[in-house]
Scaffold this motif. Sequence first.
Motif, short mmCIF file in Angstrom:
data_model
loop_
_atom_site.label_atom_id
_atom_site.label_comp_id
_atom_site.label_asym_id
_atom_site.label_seq_id
_atom_site.Cartn_x
_atom_site.Cartn_y
_atom_site.Cartn_z
N MET A 295 3.36 -0.27 4.96
CA MET A 295 4.07 -1.55 4.82
C MET A 295 3.40 -2.68 4.21
SD MET A 295 5.46 -3.85 8.30
CE MET A 295 6.72 -2.50 8.67
N ALA A 296 4.07 -3.49 3.46
CA ALA A 296 3.43 -4.49 2.58
C ALA A 296 3.07 -5.54 3.53
CB ALA A 296 4.50 -4.95 1.51
N GLY A 297 2.09 -6.47 3.37
CA GLY A 297 1.71 -7.53 4.17
C GLY A 297 1.89 -8.93 3.36
N ARG A 298 1.37 -9.98 3.61
CA ARG A 298 1.61 -11.27 3.52
C ARG A 298 1.07 -11.25 1.71
NH1 ARG A 298 -0.65 -15.07 8.50
NH2 ARG A 298 1.00 -14.05 9.94
N ASP A 299 0.36 -10.64 1.14
CA ASP A 299 -0.25 -10.81 -0.13
C ASP A 299 -0.19 -9.48 -0.83
OD1 ASP A 299 -3.02 -9.61 -0.28
OD2 ASP A 299 -3.08 -11.29 1.35
N VAL A 300 -0.34 -9.60 -2.35
CA VAL A 300 -0.03 -8.65 -3.09
C VAL A 300 -1.24 -7.56 -2.82
CG1 VAL A 300 -1.53 -9.30 -4.89
CG2 VAL A 300 0.73 -8.00 -5.29
N ASN A 301 -2.25 -7.84 -2.29
CA ASN A 301 -3.35 -6.71 -2.10
C ASN A 301 -3.33 -6.28 -0.71
OD1 ASN A 301 -4.68 -6.81 -4.70
ND2 ASN A 301 -5.60 -8.84 -4.25
N ALA A 302 -2.52 -6.51 0.25
CA ALA A 302 -2.59 -6.13 1.61
C ALA A 302 -2.51 -4.63 1.73
CB ALA A 302 -1.11 -6.77 2.19
N THR A 303 -1.95 -3.64 0.96
CA THR A 303 -2.21 -2.30 1.14
C THR A 303 -3.25 -1.62 0.17
OG1 THR A 303 -0.27 -1.74 -0.20
CG2 THR A 303 0.10 -2.24 2.08
N ARG A 304 -3.89 -2.43 -0.50
CA ARG A 304 -4.58 -1.72 -1.59
C ARG A 304 -5.92 -0.97 -1.07
NH1 ARG A 304 -7.37 -5.36 -6.61
NH2 ARG A 304 -7.65 -3.71 -7.83
N TRP A 305 -6.35 -1.26 -0.06
CA TRP A 305 -7.45 -0.54 0.43
C TRP A 305 -6.92 0.80 0.95
CZ3 TRP A 305 -12.44 0.20 0.10
CH2 TRP A 305 -13.11 0.86 0.96
N SER A 306 -5.83 0.77 1.59
CA SER A 306 -5.18 2.00 2.29
C SER A 306 -4.93 2.92 0.93
CB SER A 306 -3.95 1.62 2.98
OG SER A 306 -4.07 0.77 4.00
N HIS A 307 -4.24 2.40 -0.19
CA HIS A 307 -4.07 3.42 -1.38
C HIS A 307 -5.26 3.91 -2.06
CE1 HIS A 307 0.31 2.94 -1.93
NE2 HIS A 307 0.01 1.73 -1.74
N PHE A 308 -6.37 2.91 -1.91
CA PHE A 308 -7.76 3.43 -2.46
C PHE A 308 -8.35 4.76 -1.65
CE2 PHE A 308 -12.59 2.76 -2.50
CZ PHE A 308 -12.55 3.20 -3.94
N ARG A 309 -8.10 4.49 -0.49
CA ARG A 309 -8.91 5.62 0.69
C ARG A 309 -7.98 6.93 0.35
NH1 ARG A 309 -9.34 3.27 6.38
NH2 ARG A 309 -7.47 2.56 5.87
N LEU A 310 -6.56 6.86 -0.10
CA LEU A 310 -6.04 7.84 -0.10
C LEU A 310 -6.14 8.52 -1.45
CD1 LEU A 310 -3.54 9.61 1.16
CD2 LEU A 310 -1.97 8.16 0.14
N GLU A 311 -6.34 7.71 -2.30
CA GLU A 311 -6.38 8.36 -3.92
C GLU A 311 -7.73 8.63 -4.35
OE1 GLU A 311 -4.34 5.36 -6.58
OE2 GLU A 311 -2.72 5.21 -5.33
N LEU A 312 -8.77 8.22 -3.86
CA LEU A 312 -10.16 8.44 -4.40
C LEU A 312 -10.48 9.99 -4.15
CD1 LEU A 312 -12.65 7.07 -5.37
CD2 LEU A 312 -13.42 6.71 -2.97
N PRO A 313 -9.96 10.54 -3.05
CA PRO A 313 -10.58 11.99 -2.88
C PRO A 313 -9.52 12.90 -3.33
CG PRO A 313 -9.70 11.36 -0.85
CD PRO A 313 -9.68 9.94 -1.79
N SER A 314 -8.58 12.58 -4.52
CA SER A 314 -7.30 13.23 -4.68
C SER A 314 -8.18 14.38 -5.83
CB SER A 314 -6.49 12.33 -5.85
OG SER A 314 -7.38 11.87 -6.79
N ARG A 315 -7.16 15.24 -6.06
CA ARG A 315 -7.72 16.42 -6.98
C ARG A 315 -7.97 15.85 -8.55
NH1 ARG A 315 -3.55 21.46 -6.91
NH2 ARG A 315 -4.18 21.22 -4.68
#
Length: 287
Positions: free
Chosen positions: A1-21
């Motif tokens: 869910m998006a928050g109050r600013d444009v970077n609200a979910t950035r850390w969540s996406h980063f943790r999800l994408e960093l260990p990607s194949r």
Amino acid sequence: MAGRDVNATRWSHFRLELPSRFNVYGFLLGTTVCLAIAARAQRPMILLVGSAIVAAIIVAATWRRAGADAATDFFRTLAPKLDLEYVVRGALPPLTPLLSAGDSQELDHVMEGPLFGAQGGPLCTLGHYQFKTVQPSGEGGQRTIAHPFTIAAVEIDEALPVFHGVYLRRRPRIHIPGFLWDDWLARVHAEEVDLESSDFEERYELRAARDQDRMVLRELFSPSFIVWLSEHPLRPGFECKAGELVVFIPEHEGNAGRLTLFHEAAREVGRRVIAAVDAARSATPAA
């Protein structure tokens, strides 16, 4: 869910994408290349330094992608709250000086819909706009300078014969041509207009086309509108020419509250322009 600013979910996406194949394979491939180079040169340090560089590149690229994904989350969630639809990217006709400024233009994170939501109104296009200028740099080199804005463009066809060119922007404080500042109005045949308000003149610069009816201009810039502009926390500017109204503020705004406030400001400016157009048409005798 998006928050109050444009970077609200950035850390969540980063943790999800960093260990990607993709990242894991990229790191292994980069490390293998560094290992081969180190073995050939018989210098183990190349492996250590090279692997660290590969890891840093992967982390930086992932952080950048996470930012883009977070921005998409943010605007997709915000759009319906503003009675708009998120359409990602778009383009606007270069009808006003700002929309035709620079050597190239981009419009991202676009939201579209009727200006007044459920009440209808002309089409409003709100998004992150920037024009880019190419400047000489060094010995025969070039550099590209981006000039970002948050804009709301509104199609008001009835304004075409009424407003020949009205340009309002924050009074510039810094003048470093081509770098921190690009005077996109320098090429426009317009004259500065004095509304005899010290607060307004301190904050804004108003120019109008030489053939712009000054009575119509005074109708638009009524005392109440001057006070509203002078006291508005975002200090929005706008241009109205060729049936296109563009309301803008500098920089790419990424806060939900400020974007909502900007959208409300665009609606207010739109109401004022439409009212001035209606008044001008009523005052014109029928043929």
